[in-house]
Scaffold this motif. Structure first.
Motif, PDB file in Angstrom:
ATOM      1  N   ASN A  21       1.865  -3.186  -3.857  1.00 32.14           N
ATOM      2  CA  ASN A  21       1.318  -4.579  -3.790  1.00 32.14           C
ATOM      3  C   ASN A  21      -0.241  -4.510  -3.558  1.00 32.14           C
ATOM      4  O   ASN A  21      -0.945  -5.385  -4.008  1.00 32.14           O
ATOM      5  CB  ASN A  21       2.035  -5.357  -2.771  1.00 32.14           C
ATOM      6  N   ALA A  22      -0.638  -3.249  -3.150  1.00 32.72           N
ATOM      7  CA  ALA A  22      -2.268  -3.382  -2.582  1.00 32.72           C
ATOM      8  C   ALA A  22      -2.905  -2.622  -3.723  1.00 32.72           C
ATOM      9  O   ALA A  22      -4.140  -2.892  -3.884  1.00 32.72           O
ATOM     10  CB  ALA A  22      -2.445  -3.158  -1.319  1.00 32.72           C
ATOM     11  N   LYS A  23      -2.402  -1.472  -4.057  1.00 30.99           N
ATOM     12  CA  LYS A  23      -3.030  -0.665  -4.626  1.00 30.99           C
ATOM     13  C   LYS A  23      -2.725  -0.427  -6.163  1.00 30.99           C
ATOM     14  O   LYS A  23      -3.307   0.424  -6.921  1.00 30.99           O
ATOM     15  CB  LYS A  23      -3.034   1.001  -3.878  1.00 30.99           C
ATOM     16  N   GLY A  24      -1.507  -0.936  -6.512  1.00 28.51           N
ATOM     17  CA  GLY A  24      -1.438  -1.024  -8.006  1.00 28.51           C
ATOM     18  C   GLY A  24      -0.704   0.034  -8.911  1.00 28.51           C
ATOM     19  O   GLY A  24      -0.181   0.050  -9.689  1.00 28.51           O
ATOM     20  N   PHE A  25      -0.671   1.150  -8.134  1.00 27.75           N
ATOM     21  CA  PHE A  25      -0.095   2.572  -9.026  1.00 27.75           C
ATOM     22  C   PHE A  25       1.393   2.749  -8.217  1.00 27.75           C
ATOM     23  O   PHE A  25       1.944   3.815  -8.888  1.00 27.75           O
ATOM     24  CB  PHE A  25      -0.838   3.771  -8.592  1.00 27.75           C
ATOM     25  N   PHE A  26       1.935   1.887  -7.641  1.00 29.17           N
ATOM     26  CA  PHE A  26       3.389   1.950  -7.496  1.00 29.17           C
ATOM     27  C   PHE A  26       4.117   0.586  -7.762  1.00 29.17           C
ATOM     28  O   PHE A  26       3.286  -0.601  -7.902  1.00 29.17           O
ATOM     29  CB  PHE A  26       3.884   2.175  -5.913  1.00 29.17           C
ATOM     30  N   ALA A  27       5.417   0.492  -8.234  1.00 31.69           N
ATOM     31  CA  ALA A  27       5.882  -0.826  -8.555  1.00 31.69           C
ATOM     32  C   ALA A  27       5.566  -1.899  -7.247  1.00 31.69           C
ATOM     33  O   ALA A  27       5.793  -1.306  -6.149  1.00 31.69           O
ATOM     34  CB  ALA A  27       7.551  -0.742  -8.611  1.00 31.69           C
ATOM     35  N   PRO A  28       5.349  -3.094  -7.581  1.00 32.34           N
ATOM     36  CA  PRO A  28       5.486  -3.829  -8.806  1.00 32.34           C
ATOM     37  C   PRO A  28       3.851  -3.613  -9.542  1.00 32.34           C
ATOM     38  O   PRO A  28       3.760  -4.471 -10.500  1.00 32.34           O
ATOM     39  CB  PRO A  28       5.685  -5.291  -8.332  1.00 32.34           C
ATOM     40  N   GLY A  29       3.107  -3.006  -8.920  1.00 27.86           N
ATOM     41  CA  GLY A  29       1.734  -2.753  -9.887  1.00 27.86           C
ATOM     42  C   GLY A  29       0.769  -3.840  -9.322  1.00 27.86           C
ATOM     43  O   GLY A  29      -0.140  -4.073 -10.299  1.00 27.86           O
ATOM     44  N   LEU A  30       0.871  -4.424  -8.277  1.00 25.87           N
ATOM     45  CA  LEU A  30      -0.162  -5.504  -7.847  1.00 25.87           C
ATOM     46  C   LEU A  30      -1.430  -4.805  -7.069  1.00 25.87           C
ATOM     47  O   LEU A  30      -1.184  -3.784  -6.433  1.00 25.87           O
ATOM     48  CB  LEU A  30       0.519  -6.552  -7.200  1.00 25.87           C
ATOM     49  N   SER A  31      -2.427  -5.546  -7.118  1.00 29.13           N
ATOM     50  CA  SER A  31      -3.728  -4.975  -6.218  1.00 29.13           C
ATOM     51  C   SER A  31      -4.156  -6.371  -5.566  1.00 29.13           C
ATOM     52  O   SER A  31      -5.373  -6.765  -5.888  1.00 29.13           O
ATOM     53  CB  SER A  31      -4.751  -4.633  -7.306  1.00 29.13           C
ATOM     54  N   ASP A  32      -3.296  -6.734  -4.564  1.00 21.88           N
ATOM     55  CA  ASP A  32      -3.623  -7.774  -3.548  1.00 21.88           C
ATOM     56  C   ASP A  32      -3.382  -7.184  -2.126  1.00 21.88           C
ATOM     57  O   ASP A  32      -2.259  -7.559  -1.833  1.00 21.88           O
ATOM     58  CB  ASP A  32      -2.740  -8.856  -4.146  1.00 21.88           C
ATOM     59  N   ASP A  33      -4.411  -7.148  -1.593  1.00 20.03           N
ATOM     60  CA  ASP A  33      -4.153  -6.610  -0.175  1.00 20.03           C
ATOM     61  C   ASP A  33      -3.460  -7.514   0.918  1.00 20.03           C
ATOM     62  O   ASP A  33      -2.686  -7.222   1.634  1.00 20.03           O
ATOM     63  CB  ASP A  33      -5.649  -6.130   0.472  1.00 20.03           C
ATOM     64  N   ALA A  34      -3.931  -8.801   0.682  1.00 18.71           N
ATOM     65  CA  ALA A  34      -3.395  -9.795   1.710  1.00 18.71           C
ATOM     66  C   ALA A  34      -1.850 -10.133   1.333  1.00 18.71           C
ATOM     67  O   ALA A  34      -0.992 -10.105   2.312  1.00 18.71           O
ATOM     68  CB  ALA A  34      -4.330 -11.264   1.431  1.00 18.71           C
ATOM     69  N   TYR A  35      -1.633 -10.201   0.069  1.00 18.25           N
ATOM     70  CA  TYR A  35      -0.163 -10.197  -0.410  1.00 18.25           C
ATOM     71  C   TYR A  35       0.614  -9.008   0.092  1.00 18.25           C
ATOM     72  O   TYR A  35       1.743  -9.107   0.555  1.00 18.25           O
ATOM     73  CB  TYR A  35       0.100 -10.248  -1.794  1.00 18.25           C
ATOM     74  N   ALA A  36      -0.039  -7.992   0.024  1.00 17.03           N
ATOM     75  CA  ALA A  36       0.723  -6.621   0.499  1.00 17.03           C
ATOM     76  C   ALA A  36       0.839  -6.791   1.882  1.00 17.03           C
ATOM     77  O   ALA A  36       2.137  -6.312   2.320  1.00 17.03           O
ATOM     78  CB  ALA A  36      -0.063  -5.478   0.072  1.00 17.03           C
ATOM     79  N   ARG A  37      -0.057  -7.344   2.514  1.00 14.25           N
ATOM     80  CA  ARG A  37       0.303  -7.295   4.164  1.00 14.25           C
ATOM     81  C   ARG A  37       1.235  -8.367   4.551  1.00 14.25           C
ATOM     82  O   ARG A  37       2.131  -7.799   5.386  1.00 14.25           O
ATOM     83  CB  ARG A  37      -1.029  -7.400   4.638  1.00 14.25           C
ATOM     84  N   GLN A  38       1.485  -9.285   3.771  1.00 16.08           N
ATOM     85  CA  GLN A  38       2.444 -10.413   3.899  1.00 16.08           C
ATOM     86  C   GLN A  38       3.871  -9.644   3.652  1.00 16.08           C
ATOM     87  O   GLN A  38       5.047  -9.870   4.424  1.00 16.08           O
ATOM     88  CB  GLN A  38       2.368 -11.435   2.996  1.00 16.08           C
ATOM     89  N   CYS A  39       3.816  -8.948   2.683  1.00 19.81           N
ATOM     90  CA  CYS A  39       5.064  -8.117   2.175  1.00 19.81           C
ATOM     91  C   CYS A  39       5.550  -7.277   3.150  1.00 19.81           C
ATOM     92  O   CYS A  39       6.726  -7.101   3.735  1.00 19.81           O
ATOM     93  CB  CYS A  39       4.843  -7.219   0.922  1.00 19.81           C
TER      94      CYS A  39
END
Ligand code: BGC
Length: 447
Positions: A173-191
């Motif tokens: 969710n933060a780095k994009g190179f694993f599924a789901p392929g997002l690049s959003d640090d804040a979202y990734a931390r919520q996840c």
């Protein structure tokens, strides 16, 4: 000198559903986030997809035959959520349940103790489109899934792992190179925060079932970074960032101490990436577990100058990042430091350890994996020393039984003790398979 391991030491191998099962559309299975992600051109090295992988969905007997050949006394595998509940919530898939029931029966017949992970990264795609772990409803969805697993397989599984390497959810969710392929640090931390709450609630649910012999824990990988030069501020910051803000500290602190570390709190506040935390979350996350599974692959020595060079050569991510430097000699130190820093007072497992063979194409050279033998031998000797020093490590799982779908690295990175012929789906023992079988039958190694 002999390196004899304690009586009853657990010798195993590990795999994960998405990496070996294949049968993507078979037996009523739903799609996962990785099925969809891997089909996007450019996401996977070499363009490999996990649709068939090692086809373990149709070859359970073959896999168990190999476990027997190795003589392991435990097998670590994972359940595929989209095979159990194709849409993530709602209908349970009887064929999915039957598949794992068959695996458990075969393991039992052969005296192999199951160590099963509920979530090893393959999220039902139907839940990914609803926001995946970023959606707080995930707690309800996950608990429902965990309940199905526990009601169906409860005490047939000795070691339950809630999550394997939660960092993958951050990376995806933060780095994009694993599924789901997002690049959003804040979202990734919520996840990740929501994931940890799912873990805690699952431990509570597990306790409420009153199982007598089953245990529950979590697997957090530790790639400990040390600064190459303790006086070089850039090296020090790089190691701190990797350990605390984008590494094991994000999970071990809330799991074993409670709350996020001061350093991480400050980092998240300053960068505007603090997740929403509800009252009671940290108490839930810090449910006492029965064991901690550490996945150990390598220690990294942060020489920022050199890292810049490697990133240019290899691109970001992947377990090969500082190949071929393996700092196995630091395993004992890492174990001691992690236990002390996070006040871990439960038994440990090395729940994964191994190395890939990269870029080899001819079968003969792949089968002759002396490098793997040497690496594992060093790790086991260090582990033996740590156990002698009183560190309570109960078992070791080698990653992996066979070459399989190595996430973003596709099929180009071969981690198996068995060579997988992806055309014939035959598994052929590499040199390391015979070597590991000897270690197991001797409960240790010589010299
Ligand atoms: C993961 C495995 C992976 C292995 C080798 C771990 O990070 O749990 O799924 O295949 O390392 O990269």
């Amino acid at each position: 000198m002999r390196y004899d391991f304690p009586d009853n030491f657990i010798w195993g191998v590990a795999t994960a559903a998405q990496q070996i099962e294949g049968g993507m559309r078979d037996g009523g299975r739903g799609l996962s986030n990785w099925d969809v992600f891997s089909h996007i051109p450019g996401t996977i090295e070499g363009g490999g997809v996990p649709d068939t992988a090692c086809d373990s969905y149709h070859n359970l007997e073959r896999d168990v035959e190999k476990l027997k050949e190795l003589g392991v006394n435990s097998y670590r595998f994972s359940f595929s959520w989209p095979r159990i509940i194709p849409d993530g919530t709602g209908e349970v898939n009887p064929e999915g349940i039957a598949y794992y029931r068959k695996l458990l029966t075969l393991l039992k017949e052969n005296g192999i103790v199951p160590n099963a992970t509920m979530f090893h990264w393959d999220l039902p795609y139907a839940l990914q489109v609803k926001g995946g772990f970023g959606n707080r409803k995930m707690i309800e969805w996950f608990l429902n899934y965990a309940n199905v697993l526990l009601d169906n397989f409860g005490e047939d599984i000795k070691y339950w792992v809630t999550f394997n390497e939660p960092i993958a959810t951050y990376v995806g969710n933060a780095k994009g190179f694993f599924a789901p392929g997002l690049s959003d640090d804040a979202y990734a931390r919520q996840c990740c925060h929501n994931l940890l709450v799912c873990h805690g609630e699952t431990v509570k649910l597990f306790r409420s079932k009153g199982f007598r012999d089953s245990k529950i824990g979590i697997v957090v990988d530790v790639w400990k970074h040390y600064p190459a030069d303790a006086d070089n501020e850039e090296d020090v910051m790089s190691a701190m960032l990797a350990n605390e803000t984008e590494g094991y500290g994000m999970f071990l602190h809330p799991l074993f101490i409670g709350g996020y570390s001061d350093y991480l709190n400050e980092y998240m506040t300053q960068n505007g990436v603090m997740p929403e935390i509800l009252p009671g979350d940290f108490e839930t996350i810090r449910q006492p577990v029965d064991f901690y599974g550490m996945n150990f692959y390598n220690v990294l020595i942060d020489d920022t100058e050199k890292q810049r060079r490697l990133a240019e050569e290899h691109g970001g991510g992947g377990n090969y990042q500082n190949r071929p430097e393996y700092h196995t000699e630091l395993l004992g130190r890492v174990l001691r430091e992690i236990i002390e820093e996070y006040r871990i007072d439960v038994p440990l497992f090395i729940s994964e350890n191994g190395i890939p063979q990269v870029g080899l194409t001819d079968r003969e050279s792949i089968l002759d994996d002396q490098e793997r033998i040497e690496y594992v031998e060093k790790v086991l000797k260090m582990l033996h020393g740590a156990i002698q020093d009183g560190i309570d490590v109960r078992g070791y799982y080698l990653w992996s039984l066979m070459d399989n779908f190595e996430w973003s690295a596709g099929y180009e990175h071969r981690f198996g003790l068995y060579y997988t012929d992806f055309d014939t789906l035959e598994l052929i023992p590499k040199k390391s398979a015979g070597w590991y079988a000897d270690v197991i039958s001797n409960n240790g190694l010589g010299e």
